[in-house]
Write an enzyme that holds these catalytic residues in place. Structure first.
Site, PDB file in Angstrom:
ATOM      1  N   TRP A   1     -51.546  12.484 -88.363  1.00 34.71           N
ATOM      2  CA  TRP A   1     -52.090  13.754 -87.857  1.00 34.71           C
ATOM      3  C   TRP A   1     -52.853  14.501 -88.930  1.00 34.71           C
ATOM      4  O   TRP A   1     -53.914  15.064 -88.667  1.00 34.71           O
ATOM      5  CB  TRP A   1     -50.978  14.606 -87.242  1.00 34.71           C
TER       6      TRP A   1
ATOM      7  N   ASP B   1     -50.438  22.831 -89.347  1.00 31.63           N
ATOM      8  CA  ASP B   1     -50.313  22.213 -88.027  1.00 31.63           C
ATOM      9  C   ASP B   1     -48.818  22.040 -87.775  1.00 31.63           C
ATOM     10  O   ASP B   1     -48.178  21.178 -88.371  1.00 31.63           O
ATOM     11  CB  ASP B   1     -51.033  20.854 -88.006  1.00 31.63           C
TER      12      ASP B   1
ATOM     13  N   LYS C   1     -44.721  19.712 -77.384  1.00 33.09           N
ATOM     14  CA  LYS C   1     -43.630  19.039 -78.073  1.00 33.09           C
ATOM     15  C   LYS C   1     -42.337  19.858 -77.909  1.00 33.09           C
ATOM     16  O   LYS C   1     -41.344  19.346 -77.450  1.00 33.09           O
ATOM     17  CB  LYS C   1     -43.946  18.836 -79.560  1.00 33.09           C
TER      18      LYS C   1
HETATM   19  C1  LIG Z   1     -49.322  16.002 -80.845  1.00 32.54           C
HETATM   20  C2  LIG Z   1     -49.869  16.453 -82.112  1.00 32.54           C
HETATM   21  C3  LIG Z   1     -51.204  16.866 -82.251  1.00 32.54           C
HETATM   22  C4  LIG Z   1     -52.211  16.752 -81.141  1.00 32.54           C
HETATM   23  O1  LIG Z   1     -51.989  17.665 -80.148  1.00 32.54           O
HETATM   24  P1  LIG Z   1     -52.943  17.745 -78.860  1.00 32.54           P
HETATM   25  O2  LIG Z   1     -52.384  18.925 -78.167  1.00 32.54           O
HETATM   26  O3  LIG Z   1     -52.782  16.456 -78.117  1.00 32.54           O
HETATM   27  O4  LIG Z   1     -54.328  17.941 -79.314  1.00 32.54           O
HETATM   28  C5  LIG Z   1     -51.612  17.338 -83.485  1.00 32.54           C
HETATM   29  N1  LIG Z   1     -50.779  17.405 -84.514  1.00 32.54           N
HETATM   30  C6  LIG Z   1     -49.486  17.013 -84.423  1.00 32.54           C
HETATM   31  C7  LIG Z   1     -48.602  17.120 -85.615  1.00 32.54           C
HETATM   32  C8  LIG Z   1     -48.998  16.525 -83.221  1.00 32.54           C
HETATM   33  O5  LIG Z   1     -47.717  16.149 -83.125  1.00 32.54           O
END
Ligand SMILES: *Cc1c(COP(=O)(O)O)cnc(C)c1O
Length: 361
Positions: free
Chosen positions: A102, A172, A196
């Site tokens: 990521w 993030d 999540k």
């Molecule tokens: C799932 C995830 C993303 C991507 O998220 P989207 O909503 O699908 O764009 C980005 N960073 C992390 C750490 C993730 O777990």
């Protein structure tokens, strides 16, 4: 009702009370004769949901004054671009920690839009470890430092936060948002896709500190500018109302269950059950991640060979546990243990792991 234990990495399991409430109110929202998703986003009813979600986020995180709470479309992925668009405009540079899949995606977008310097790159260790946050050498002139608090695919998680001084810390937090307490004041900007820990797909939460907002570019297309959304309480355009409603119901549940202190306690207990099962059968199961940085959200593990891994995933499904296959890019197995996963889910998995190892080891 036949609800199985869903270990999917995202979208993922949500609290049953939130789903039931949405089901109950879905067709006729609070006696209005229409669904919430059929009414104007300027209605009083939606306004309460929108503000309810935003204030629940503030309360749960104990967010200090001076932060904007934005609810945006485009997932965390749009934030990979929006952060550098807003903060690297006019030749800015940022510092990056490249901790896994990521972080690499976030870094790629930043590099398209400005200068990027890596202050950590875990490639040599195949992204199984993280740096000591105190040892990061941050450029005091960097526009921001980016970290990924939990690498969902690699299964590693920051346990401590870097001290970045005047350089805004951008994080993030998609896959561990609201799973533990955080010192919010140390972050300049936090973003997280909801799907999540806090809701369904379709909405991302962005928390941006006012001094960081003040540094943002002011000549961007409207939707791509944080200023636009902040100036309109995140109601500049039609927000993803359904996703925000379900997020609000999920956050209500989280508060009723005891907030982030309880979320953190449960996350530790669930993860311990699975890591202990791995340790009990050393040589059969193996977790590649540095023990100091093992994730409480995504437990990754290998079996002696791919054939056994396939068998493990298939048999687990027969026993009412789904989503245990590792990400297609890395293989292996992965148990995602987000907020709504009951402790019994982790207990059931750990017992199955014991049994499977005995039968196949
Ligand atoms: C799932 C995830 C993303 C991507 O998220 P989207 O909503 O699908 O764009 C980005 N960073 C992390 C750490 C993730 O777990």
């Amino acid at each position: 009702m036949n609800r199985i234990y869903n270990f999917s990495a995202g979208p993922c399991t949500l609290p049953l009370p939130a789903l039931l409430e949405a089901q109950r109110e879905f067709i006729d929202y609070r006696g209005t004769g229409m669904s919430l998703i059929e009414m104007s986003h300027r209605s009083r009813e939606y306004g309460e949901v929108h503000e309810g979600a935003r204030s629940a986020i503030r309360r749960l995180l104990d967010l200090p004054d001076g932060f904007q709470v934005l609810l945006l479309g485009g997932g965390a992925t749009l934030q990979f671009a929006m952060v550098p668009m807003n903060l690297l405009a006019g030749g800015g540079r940022c510092d990056f920690t490249v901790s896994g899949a990521w972080a690499r995606k976030a870094r790629a977008d930043a590099a398209r839009l400005g200068g990027v310097r890596d202050v950590f790159d875990g490639a040599d260790g195949d992204y199984t470890s993280l740096p000591d946050p105190a040892a990061l050498e941050i450029d005091p002139r960097a526009a921001y430092v980016h970290i990924t608090s939990n690498e969902t695919i690699g299964g590693l998680q920051w346990q401590d936060w870097p001290e970045t001084g005047d350089v805004p810390l951008v994080c993030d937090m998609s896959s561990d948002f609201m799973s533990r307490r955080i010192p919010a004041e140390r972050f300049g900007l936090i973003y997280a896709g909801a799907q999540k820990n806090v809701g369904p797909a379709g909405v991302a939460v962005v928390l941006i500190r006012d001094d960081v907002l003040a540094r943002c570019a002011d000549d961007l297309p409207a939707y791509l500018s944080y200023r636009t959304h902040a100036a309109k309480d995140s109601l500049y355009n039609t927000p993803p109302v359904f996703a925000i409603w379900l997020m609000k119901l999920t956050l209500d549940w989280l508060e009723q269950e005891g907030g982030l202190i309880e979320a953190e306690r449960r996350a530790e207990a669930r993860a311990k059950l699975v890591y202990d099962a791995i340790a009990r059968h050393e040589g059969f199961y193996r977790c590649p991640v540095d023990p100091r940085f093992r994730s409480r959200m995504n437990v990754v593990f290998r079996l002696p060979n791919e054939e056994l891994e396939g068998k493990f995933v298939a048999e687990a499904l027969e026993h009412g546990m789904s989503g245990l296959k590792g990400h297609r890019s890395v293989g292996g197995c992965r148990a995602s243990l987000y907020n709504a996963m009951p402790l019994e889910g982790a207990e059931t998995l750990a017992a199955f792991m014991d049994d499977f190892a005995r039968r196949n080891g």
